[in-house]
Motif scaffolding. Structure first.
Motif, PDB file in Angstrom:
ATOM      1  N   GLY A  45       0.846  -1.185   0.000  1.00 44.40           N
ATOM      2  CA  GLY A  45       0.000   0.000   0.000  1.00 44.40           C
ATOM      3  C   GLY A  45       0.880   1.232   0.000  1.00 44.40           C
ATOM      4  N   ILE A  46       0.478   2.233  -0.778  1.00 38.24           N
ATOM      5  CA  ILE A  46       1.277   3.448  -0.930  1.00 38.24           C
ATOM      6  C   ILE A  46       0.388   4.653  -0.658  1.00 38.24           C
ATOM      7  CG2 ILE A  46       2.700   4.803  -2.522  1.00 38.24           C
ATOM      8  CD1 ILE A  46       2.999   2.199  -4.178  1.00 38.24           C
ATOM      9  N   CYS A  47       0.940   5.645   0.031  1.00 37.17           N
ATOM     10  CA  CYS A  47       0.197   6.891   0.249  1.00 37.17           C
ATOM     11  C   CYS A  47       1.174   8.057   0.226  1.00 37.17           C
ATOM     12  CB  CYS A  47      -0.555   6.847   1.586  1.00 37.17           C
ATOM     13  SG  CYS A  47      -1.599   8.301   1.839  1.00 37.17           S
ATOM     14  N   GLN A  57      -1.619   9.106   7.032  1.00 37.07           N
ATOM     15  CA  GLN A  57      -0.939   8.610   5.832  1.00 37.07           C
ATOM     16  C   GLN A  57      -0.646   7.120   5.962  1.00 37.07           C
ATOM     17  OE1 GLN A  57       3.036  10.123   5.376  1.00 37.07           O
ATOM     18  NE2 GLN A  57       3.026   9.848   3.161  1.00 37.07           N
ATOM     19  N   GLU A  58      -0.158   6.694   7.118  1.00 40.69           N
ATOM     20  CA  GLU A  58       0.146   5.286   7.342  1.00 40.69           C
ATOM     21  C   GLU A  58      -1.119   4.440   7.321  1.00 40.69           C
ATOM     22  OE1 GLU A  58       2.413   5.351  10.958  1.00 40.69           O
ATOM     23  OE2 GLU A  58       4.007   6.548  10.024  1.00 40.69           O
ATOM     24  N   GLN A  59      -2.215   4.953   7.880  1.00 41.42           N
ATOM     25  CA  GLN A  59      -3.477   4.218   7.889  1.00 41.42           C
ATOM     26  C   GLN A  59      -4.013   4.039   6.470  1.00 41.42           C
ATOM     27  OE1 GLN A  59      -5.018   2.756  10.650  1.00 41.42           O
ATOM     28  NE2 GLN A  59      -6.100   1.764   8.983  1.00 41.42           N
ATOM     29  N   VAL A  60      -3.923   5.069   5.643  1.00 43.01           N
ATOM     30  CA  VAL A  60      -4.382   4.970   4.254  1.00 43.01           C
ATOM     31  C   VAL A  60      -3.562   3.929   3.498  1.00 43.01           C
ATOM     32  CG1 VAL A  60      -4.522   6.213   2.050  1.00 43.01           C
ATOM     33  CG2 VAL A  60      -5.360   7.293   4.143  1.00 43.01           C
ATOM     34  N   ALA A  61      -2.258   3.922   3.703  1.00 43.47           N
ATOM     35  CA  ALA A  61      -1.402   2.936   3.037  1.00 43.47           C
ATOM     36  C   ALA A  61      -1.769   1.523   3.480  1.00 43.47           C
ATOM     37  CB  ALA A  61       0.067   3.235   3.322  1.00 43.47           C
ATOM     38  N   MET A  62      -2.026   1.327   4.776  1.00 42.18           N
ATOM     39  CA  MET A  62      -2.436  -0.002   5.258  1.00 42.18           C
ATOM     40  C   MET A  62      -3.781  -0.414   4.679  1.00 42.18           C
ATOM     41  SD  MET A  62      -1.154  -0.319   9.193  1.00 42.18           S
ATOM     42  CE  MET A  62      -1.602   1.309   9.763  1.00 42.18           C
ATOM     43  N   ASP A  63      -4.725   0.526   4.621  1.00 45.99           N
ATOM     44  CA  ASP A  63      -6.039   0.227   4.034  1.00 45.99           C
ATOM     45  C   ASP A  63      -5.904  -0.194   2.575  1.00 45.99           C
ATOM     46  OD1 ASP A  63      -7.208   0.870   6.445  1.00 45.99           O
ATOM     47  OD2 ASP A  63      -7.880   2.864   5.806  1.00 45.99           O
ATOM     48  N   ARG A  64      -5.046   0.472   1.843  1.00 42.67           N
ATOM     49  CA  ARG A  64      -4.843   0.134   0.433  1.00 42.67           C
ATOM     50  C   ARG A  64      -4.203  -1.247   0.275  1.00 42.67           C
ATOM     51  NH1 ARG A  64      -2.937   6.131  -1.682  1.00 42.67           N
ATOM     52  NH2 ARG A  64      -5.039   7.022  -1.633  1.00 42.67           N
ATOM     53  N   ALA A  65      -3.263  -1.569   1.140  1.00 36.42           N
ATOM     54  CA  ALA A  65      -2.647  -2.898   1.086  1.00 36.42           C
ATOM     55  C   ALA A  65      -3.673  -3.979   1.427  1.00 36.42           C
ATOM     56  CB  ALA A  65      -1.456  -2.972   2.030  1.00 36.42           C
TER      57      ALA A  65
END
Length: 131
Positions: A45-47, A57-65
């Motif tokens: 996951g990338i943000c 930002q870290e939460q969005v990247a985890m959600d995307r992954a």
């Protein structure tokens, strides 16, 4: 006696340092890890920079992954469709009824394998794998 002790200690230190071999160079922190684009398992996951800060930002990247991992688990779709038509001299009617059942894994158990923040553009990467 003191001179002999100092010379012996220096010789011992030189001998031990010579036996250790070369120390592997540490990877520079700003150098992109191989898993960012070449991972064999899981999802990344990338943000980019988030207006609400690093935690968001870290939460969005985890959600995307996690979203990518759930897509890898597959979705099963079953659909049915019925059409009816009636026609008489006085009127014409038609109808259509359809239904769909979607079965998906609603729960994905994953863990973070590694993270990296690109210091050049503050982009955050998280590599997650299924447990």
């Amino acid at each position: 006696m003191k001179l002999f002790f100092k010379v012996s200690l220096a010789a011992l230190i030189l001998l031990l340092n010579g036996c250790m071999g070369p120390v592997p160079a540490a990877k520079a922190q700003n150098e992109r890890p191989d898993w960012v684009y070449n991972h064999t398992e899981g999802a990344v996951g990338i943000c980019d920079t988030h207006m609400k800060g690093d935690a968001a930002q870290e939460q969005v990247a985890m959600d995307r992954a996690l979203e990518k991992l759930s897509k890898q688990q597959g979705v099963e779709v079953q659909s049915e469709s019925f059409s009816t038509q009636k026609e008489t001299a006085a009127y014409y009617s038609s109808g259509h009824k359809s239904s769909a059942t979607i079965k998906a894994n609603n729960k994905v158990n994953a863990k973070i394998k590694d993270t990296w923040r690109d210091p050049r553009n503050n982009r955050y990467y998280v590599w997650m794998v299924l447990e």
